[in-house]
Design a protein around this motif. Structure first.
Motif, PDB file in Angstrom:
ATOM      1  N   LYS A 137       0.543  -1.102  -0.094  1.00 22.55           N
ATOM      2  CA  LYS A 137       0.493  -0.137  -0.159  1.00 22.55           C
ATOM      3  C   LYS A 137       0.606   1.187  -0.087  1.00 22.55           C
ATOM      4  O   LYS A 137       0.537   2.339  -0.959  1.00 22.55           O
ATOM      5  N   THR A 138       2.329   1.325   0.961  1.00 28.70           N
ATOM      6  CA  THR A 138       2.958   2.121   0.549  1.00 28.70           C
ATOM      7  C   THR A 138       3.451   2.213  -0.508  1.00 28.70           C
ATOM      8  O   THR A 138       3.951   3.896  -1.370  1.00 28.70           O
ATOM      9  N   THR A 139       4.342   1.267  -0.902  1.00 27.02           N
ATOM     10  CA  THR A 139       4.494   1.392  -2.105  1.00 27.02           C
ATOM     11  C   THR A 139       3.781   1.994  -3.432  1.00 27.02           C
ATOM     12  O   THR A 139       3.761   2.756  -4.105  1.00 27.02           O
ATOM     13  N   LEU A 140       2.471   1.689  -3.539  1.00 27.66           N
ATOM     14  CA  LEU A 140       1.214   2.102  -4.361  1.00 27.66           C
ATOM     15  C   LEU A 140       1.336   3.978  -3.917  1.00 27.66           C
ATOM     16  O   LEU A 140       1.310   5.110  -5.164  1.00 27.66           O
ATOM     17  N   LEU A 141       1.281   4.688  -2.981  1.00 31.09           N
ATOM     18  CA  LEU A 141       1.166   5.655  -2.759  1.00 31.09           C
ATOM     19  C   LEU A 141       2.521   6.079  -3.754  1.00 31.09           C
ATOM     20  O   LEU A 141       2.419   7.154  -3.753  1.00 31.09           O
ATOM     21  N   ARG A 142       3.771   6.035  -2.874  1.00 28.75           N
ATOM     22  CA  ARG A 142       4.209   6.158  -3.052  1.00 28.75           C
ATOM     23  C   ARG A 142       4.838   6.683  -4.923  1.00 28.75           C
ATOM     24  O   ARG A 142       5.745   7.295  -5.541  1.00 28.75           O
ATOM     25  N   ILE A 143       4.370   5.941  -5.645  1.00 29.80           N
ATOM     26  CA  ILE A 143       4.212   5.385  -7.143  1.00 29.80           C
ATOM     27  C   ILE A 143       3.782   6.813  -7.433  1.00 29.80           C
ATOM     28  O   ILE A 143       3.653   7.700  -8.276  1.00 29.80           O
ATOM     29  N   ILE A 144       2.734   6.896  -6.939  1.00 30.76           N
ATOM     30  CA  ILE A 144       1.755   7.803  -7.496  1.00 30.76           C
ATOM     31  C   ILE A 144       2.139   8.970  -7.219  1.00 30.76           C
ATOM     32  O   ILE A 144       1.637  10.075  -7.776  1.00 30.76           O
ATOM     33  N   ALA A 145       2.975   9.514  -5.734  1.00 32.26           N
ATOM     34  CA  ALA A 145       3.295  10.378  -5.267  1.00 32.26           C
ATOM     35  C   ALA A 145       4.404  11.002  -6.431  1.00 32.26           C
ATOM     36  O   ALA A 145       4.976  12.353  -6.530  1.00 32.26           O
ATOM     37  N   GLY A 146       4.881  10.276  -7.118  1.00 34.50           N
ATOM     38  CA  GLY A 146       5.880  10.165  -7.663  1.00 34.50           C
ATOM     39  C   GLY A 146       7.936   9.959  -6.779  1.00 34.50           C
ATOM     40  O   GLY A 146       8.648   9.876  -8.097  1.00 34.50           O
ATOM     41  N   PHE A 147       7.312   9.081  -6.167  1.00 36.21           N
ATOM     42  CA  PHE A 147       8.850   9.187  -4.929  1.00 36.21           C
ATOM     43  C   PHE A 147       9.404   7.713  -5.781  1.00 36.21           C
ATOM     44  O   PHE A 147      11.197   7.498  -5.067  1.00 36.21           O
ATOM     45  N   VAL A 148       8.931   6.507  -6.347  1.00 34.37           N
ATOM     46  CA  VAL A 148       9.669   5.247  -6.441  1.00 34.37           C
ATOM     47  C   VAL A 148       9.084   5.294  -8.515  1.00 34.37           C
ATOM     48  O   VAL A 148       7.885   5.878  -8.158  1.00 34.37           O
ATOM     49  N   ALA A 149       9.671   5.075  -8.863  1.00 29.74           N
ATOM     50  CA  ALA A 149       9.280   4.595 -10.652  1.00 29.74           C
ATOM     51  C   ALA A 149       8.630   3.283 -10.225  1.00 29.74           C
ATOM     52  O   ALA A 149       9.270   2.183 -10.009  1.00 29.74           O
ATOM     53  N   PRO A 150       7.354   3.104 -10.965  1.00 30.23           N
ATOM     54  CA  PRO A 150       7.226   1.838 -11.084  1.00 30.23           C
ATOM     55  C   PRO A 150       8.144   0.998 -12.206  1.00 30.23           C
ATOM     56  O   PRO A 150       9.108   1.913 -13.466  1.00 30.23           O
ATOM     57  N   ASP A 151       7.978  -0.692 -12.529  1.00 28.87           N
ATOM     58  CA  ASP A 151       8.930  -1.019 -13.551  1.00 28.87           C
ATOM     59  C   ASP A 151       8.180  -0.956 -14.862  1.00 28.87           C
ATOM     60  O   ASP A 151       8.825  -0.929 -15.780  1.00 28.87           O
ATOM     61  N   HIS A 152       6.829  -0.962 -14.216  1.00 32.70           N
ATOM     62  CA  HIS A 152       5.795  -1.044 -15.584  1.00 32.70           C
ATOM     63  C   HIS A 152       4.597  -0.138 -15.128  1.00 32.70           C
ATOM     64  O   HIS A 152       4.464  -0.323 -14.512  1.00 32.70           O
ATOM     65  N   GLY A 153       3.884   0.275 -16.360  1.00 27.31           N
ATOM     66  CA  GLY A 153       2.605   0.590 -16.109  1.00 27.31           C
ATOM     67  C   GLY A 153       2.850   2.084 -16.228  1.00 27.31           C
ATOM     68  O   GLY A 153       3.829   2.918 -16.366  1.00 27.31           O
ATOM     69  N   ASN A 154       1.245   3.086 -15.671  1.00 27.80           N
ATOM     70  CA  ASN A 154       0.876   3.966 -16.105  1.00 27.80           C
ATOM     71  C   ASN A 154       0.042   4.827 -14.658  1.00 27.80           C
ATOM     72  O   ASN A 154      -0.864   3.699 -14.233  1.00 27.80           O
ATOM     73  N   VAL A 155       0.751   5.974 -14.428  1.00 28.66           N
ATOM     74  CA  VAL A 155      -0.197   6.443 -13.448  1.00 28.66           C
ATOM     75  C   VAL A 155      -0.758   8.140 -13.939  1.00 28.66           C
ATOM     76  O   VAL A 155       0.161   8.449 -14.607  1.00 28.66           O
ATOM     77  N   ALA A 156      -2.026   8.585 -14.174  1.00 29.56           N
ATOM     78  CA  ALA A 156      -2.201   9.400 -14.463  1.00 29.56           C
ATOM     79  C   ALA A 156      -2.952  10.105 -13.212  1.00 29.56           C
ATOM     80  O   ALA A 156      -3.962   9.784 -12.753  1.00 29.56           O
ATOM     81  N   ILE A 157      -3.279  11.474 -13.383  1.00 25.59           N
ATOM     82  CA  ILE A 157      -3.465  12.797 -12.719  1.00 25.59           C
ATOM     83  C   ILE A 157      -3.904  13.760 -13.017  1.00 25.59           C
ATOM     84  O   ILE A 157      -3.292  14.951 -14.359  1.00 25.59           O
ATOM     85  N   GLY A 158      -5.639  13.699 -13.324  1.00 24.53           N
ATOM     86  CA  GLY A 158      -6.228  14.391 -14.016  1.00 24.53           C
ATOM     87  C   GLY A 158      -6.446  14.494 -15.369  1.00 24.53           C
ATOM     88  O   GLY A 158      -6.346  15.187 -15.860  1.00 24.53           O
ATOM     89  N   GLY A 159      -5.912  12.994 -15.540  1.00 26.60           N
ATOM     90  CA  GLY A 159      -6.086  12.772 -17.244  1.00 26.60           C
ATOM     91  C   GLY A 159      -5.124  13.208 -17.791  1.00 26.60           C
ATOM     92  O   GLY A 159      -4.280  12.864 -18.681  1.00 26.60           O
ATOM     93  N   LYS A 160      -3.778  13.793 -17.218  1.00 34.02           N
ATOM     94  CA  LYS A 160      -2.096  13.740 -17.586  1.00 34.02           C
ATOM     95  C   LYS A 160      -1.517  12.663 -17.215  1.00 34.02           C
ATOM     96  O   LYS A 160      -1.700  12.296 -16.042  1.00 34.02           O
ATOM     97  N   ASP A 161      -0.890  12.108 -17.984  1.00 34.37           N
ATOM     98  CA  ASP A 161      -0.220  10.961 -17.983  1.00 34.37           C
ATOM     99  C   ASP A 161       1.338  11.305 -17.273  1.00 34.37           C
ATOM    100  O   ASP A 161       2.114  12.159 -17.391  1.00 34.37           O
ATOM    101  N   VAL A 162       1.473  11.008 -15.739  1.00 33.51           N
ATOM    102  CA  VAL A 162       2.802  11.472 -15.088  1.00 33.51           C
ATOM    103  C   VAL A 162       3.920  10.316 -14.453  1.00 33.51           C
ATOM    104  O   VAL A 162       4.577  11.029 -13.861  1.00 33.51           O
TER     105      VAL A 162
END
Length: 353
Positions: free
Chosen positions: A42-67
């Motif tokens: 759960k904390t790793t997921l939160l930190r990936i959303i925040a940008g502190f951790v980069a995912p091995d693969h996959g995407n995160v979008a905030i407000g419709g923009k890929d971040v």
């Protein structure tokens, strides 16, 4: 409208999977709790959303923009940590205004925003104090004010209340909900506390070993757990297993259990979960009402807590059961007493064993 979207995100550390193809979304203005034991991801997921951790693969979008590859400072998120992370050499105003200064907002514009943020967390007259002059609850409020003063798109909370004592924790739970409702911020809250997740959230997502095993409204997830893990982690549950026959479950001792939900075909194995507060003790041989299940059991332990009682019982087939009861008549059942448990078929939920 979706504000945060996570698509097939995975993360490994040293060959050990921490997140496995997570896909989820967080609606604009919602308060979602990520709930799970230590190591669930759960904390790793939160930190990936925040940008502190980069995912091995996959995407995160905030407000419709890929971040996914956007640095933390450019994601417009606010974050509150378990440790408060206040700067000890700065006063409250300076701590709250730190993010504004980094954005080039100073002078009267910054002072007005800081004042509004401190007013929102109910610390309007604390600006000149240093962190060491504050209580734990006040420090957490300052950390929250610092997170919201920049008017972020998303507020991320990483177990922010776990360091507080029970009374302060309960007070801050109320304040968190108030602030989230007033600000309308999309909020993602990491916790391992089941009651906290249920009481604070619009939605709950349960994680286990890097996967979201169930998500939905708190009442939906609590009342209809899909798996044994969800039923056990989010509260207590009694489990009964047997063979399906004539739309009932026949236990090893021959007693039948009815459910208000679909079951596998006759002859197949099935497991059901029943919450302890759904069961009632009615006595040794009292008849059950129509539409109710009943099961004979022997009391093996009683925990008396004044207004409430917790019973541990043993079914005829040796199954251990638990019942939560209100202390209405002032006479707890005795250890060794044989009783009848009754509960509704609608409260008997089939789960994946």
């Amino acid at each position: 409208m979706t504000n945060v979207e996570v698509k097939t995100v995975a993360k490994h550390y040293g060959g050990t999977p921490v997140l496995t193809d997570i896909t989820c979304h967080f609606a604009e203005g919602s308060f979602t709790s990520l709930l799970g034991p230590s190591g669930s991801g759960k904390t790793t997921l939160l930190r990936i959303i925040a940008g502190f951790v980069a995912p091995d693969h996959g995407n995160v979008a905030i407000g419709g923009k890929d971040v996914t590859h956007t640095p933390v400072r450019a994601r417009n998120i606010g974050m509150v940590f378990q440790s408060y992370a206040l700067f000890p050499h700065m006063n409250v105003n300076q701590n709250v205004g730190f993010g504004l200064a980094r954005r080039g907002i100073r002078g009267s514009a910054a002072r007005d925003k800081i004042a509004r943020a401190l007013e929102m967390v109910r610390l309007p007259d604390f600006g000149a104090r240093s962190p060491k002059q504050l209580s734990g609850g006040q420090r957490q409020r300052v950390a929250l004010a610092r997170a919201i003063v920049t008017e972020p798109t998303v507020l991320l909370l990483d177990e922010p209340l776990s360091a507080l004592d029970r009374r302060l924790r309960q007070e801050m739970q109320v304040e968190l909900v108030r602030i989230q409702r007033e600000s309308g911020l999309t909020t993602i809250f990491v916790t391992h506390d089941q009651e906290e997740a249920l009481s604070l959230s619009d939605r709950v997502a349960i994680l286990d070993r890097g996967e979201i095993i169930q998500s939905g409204r708190p009442a939906e997830v609590y009342e209809r757990p899909r798996t044994r893990f969800a039923a056990e982690f989010l509260g207590d549950s009694n489990f009964m297993s047997g063979t399906v026959r004539d739309r009932t479950i026949v236990l090893e001792d021959g007693q039948r259990i009815a459910t208000g939900f679909d079951l596998p075909s006759d002859g197949e194995h099935a497991t059901v979960a029943v919450r302890p507060e759904k069961m009632t003790i009615i006595g040794g041989h009292d008849p059950a009402s129509d539409g109710e299940n009943q099961l004979s059991a022997r009391v093996t332990n009683v925990i008396y807590a004044g207004p409430a009682l917790t019973y541990t019982l043993q079914g005829v087939d040796g199954t251990t059961l638990k019942v939560f009861a209100q202390n209405r008549d002032g006479r707890p059942r005795e250890t060794g007493e044989t009783v009848t448990l009754v509960w509704k078929a609608a409260d008997t939920v089939p789960i994946e064993a």
